[in-house]
Design a protein around this motif. Sequence first.
Motif: not given
Length: 906
Positions: A164-182
């Motif tokens: 996951m240090s080289l590949s991960s979904f969009y993440k935040s500190e709260r949810n390391p694999s959570q997709l947040y929309q913008n």
Amino acid sequence: MTKKRLLTLLLAGVLLLNALLLAACSNKKTTTDPLPSPSLEQKDPSSTDPSLPSPSPSADEDTSSPSKKPTIELPSHSTLYGTKHLPIPDHQGAIGSCTSEGITYTQFTVAVSQFIHATDPDTDWDPSSGNSKYIFSPKYTYNFAGPNTEYCYTVLRDHGCLPMSLSSFYKSERNPSQLYQNASGLNQEKSRSWDVSKGLMEKALKYRITDFEEIEFSATHASQLTTDERGQELLYKIKEALVRGNSVTICGWPYYLTNEKLTEEGKGSIGIAGESVAWTGMTYASGEGSSGNHCVSIIGYDDEITVTKAGVTLKGAFQIRDSYANDNREIYYVMYDAFNLESENKIFNDPRFYLNDAALSLEGNEFEFGYQAEHNQLLTFTPTGKTFALKGKDFPLYTITDEQNSCALVLNGTTFSAGHVGNAAELALIPYEDATDLPHEEDYKGGYLLAVVSGSSIKGYFGAEINGNRASLRFYKTADDNMDRVCFDLSASQKEGTFLSRLTVAKSSGTGYKRTGTFYRFSFLYWDEDIQIGTPQLMVEAKVSKVSRDTLGFVLTRTDKNGNTKEYTPACTDIPLNKNFLPELNQVGDTAFSGKSEPTKAEVGYFTFGFHVLDDFGDRANYDEFIWGVKIRGGGTEILSLRLLDDQGKELCAVSPAENDRMVEKGAPKHFEFRLSKELSAHFCGGTYAFYNVGQKKTLSLKSNNMIFEWCNEKKADSVERSSFRVEYDAQTDSYLFRHGTMDYVFDIHGSELKAGAMVKMNALSPQRNGQRWIVIQNKDGTVSIANKADQSLYLGYDGKDFTLGTDPTNESYRFIARVASSNDRMLDLTVEKDGFSATAILPKDCSAKDLTLVIVKDGKVADRISGNDQKEALSFSAKLSKGDYLVYVEKDDSCLSNRIAFRVS
């Protein structure tokens, strides 16, 4: 699938004794590289290393079926929780990646960690720390495989995985694999991108699986885990896998899981009081609706966990890790019996137990509820000593209280509530058969009317208002118009005492439930059998440019000395991925490598494939004995380069396709092959080429009269056709025909002995003569030699007079580079001198010299751009040279206008 155990029962015994001590680790060392170097020697668990047990006599036992008999006595409980191998909880959020969460994030991470610790006990590899370099990325497998479990394992086998240090979904500190929309959609693009930046797929190949095992529980075991002999053997197999340090992935999920809370008395050895435990699954009784589909991981089991329902105590549960982490533990349990389609206990198989969600609960004053377990609350029906007469029969009256007789059902006007026992409503249970004047006799046979009685008359009827999956208690003054709401099946024959409170609408349609199994697929991955660490012995890197990744495809090929070819399609572009599974894509159209939807600009991707998927040639053969190749398909794909790599990432040889033949046409894949025996070799795309001799510094051309070869300056050649050759590759024989570009002649030896000094001519092609066949060998310095197919020690060269065969490939007369032949008349002439070169370009009609630019490409990058002058008939350039590979051409308005000339300065 055939599974061969590589560690022994002795190892199982060691793991058995240490199942609860796996978190201990001492003598840590510092590791700065997020990926262990593949150059480090990998210990073979089956070797004679004294730190590891030796193979068991039963190592070859076939365990493809879980029907083998138990061989060791298992402990009453085992868990990966608390060990350093289990990664921290993850949250998949808005992405439907549960399969990759269960397999890649949890199961594969655990297996790799166990393998590394078994190989190097002093390692500081620690997924439980949350360090992303020790946890494998669900994004990597999900965006190639989607939600299918077999596809996910296939990606792990073919391509490995990145941390996951080289590949991960969009993440935040709260949810390391959570997709947040913008607003810009960048988060979605990052989450659905392919990890094809330079070097990433090569890094992923360092961590792979060699095999996996899936058991379709419903198809092979009749969905019975504890009551069927094969099911019991499967139960043992799952427990044994857990004791040996593996997690087990399960898929399924009923429409509803009915949960209780672990009690202090029932939590067993690994549970915590208050944690959820699923004791059964439910689905619609009518058959409407469908079961859910979710993937989770079994990380432990406990035979002492208990749940009591309806007076029945269920025993034994699996410990489950989910991918919707709400806290640092995020664990729940599923009872063994919940996996049975038919419960061990008859009461839980009775459809009346699950008919619908109209039930009575006296906990508080809320009387709207759904499918929660509280519906099966035990209530007490107590006779009041009074009776009610109806149609010549007397019916006893009851009060309904909770099990402790502390709260009662109270009627206030037309509203039911939970109240004081002294205010309990008096109710009569009237069997439908005793109320024959009511309609719909057959529909309601076996049901009861629950009548609220006041004095000698019925005040109204206790009923339920059904609304979807919710029910509300209601009071009806008459039964005739509300028969389906007031006629109930009490699921009990007694008329007093404590029994289940479920008051089911008799014969109701579409609102009831029934018991069902919970999970239907078990997937096994064994750290001591299925994990492979280290890059494959042979790899190919394809650098391609494409607008849409959706039609891109690759096929790996292996050809033996007899010309037999075996093919394999790597998983990443073979799996039919439904775009609905991609994060927030919703079938909008094409997708770019970066995850952009409806792209308009081509992007570059580096695809690295290991030939390990084709290395089933046995112990008597090796890679050198085969020709390895790659086919690339997908219209609009531009092939920029192909590199053959060894397991250290060292380039063995490379191909840069001719620029006018880089594009892959729709339905016509391009095939490139590499040879490892004797000399490294690579072949050109089919197409038209000119050959420039690095020693002679002249172009290979043809004399106009007798069709023999000669070297001449290109400006002396009659036309571009006189110095260009059509290259036709035959994959079956691994050879070429070099045909003249416009005439039906082939590059061949005819009428003389095949030996050094033999003259090479252009002979007319005829049905009786298909031309001499050749191979192309790429030399280590980047130049190209052409050898005779029949005798590969003979090389094509020029002796200063004639075009002949020789035996010295180091002689520059026998070494060439391919040069693209333009379809237009050649307009650029180049002279290379000691300290530089000069170029002269013939101006096209209606073209000003100042409109032209000489482009100088060195070592693959544009080194200089020289603008034209005001000469009218010719455009002259000059430039200094340094060591390197050059490509020179003339362009106008950013478009190539001339032929391209390639040369090397050594």
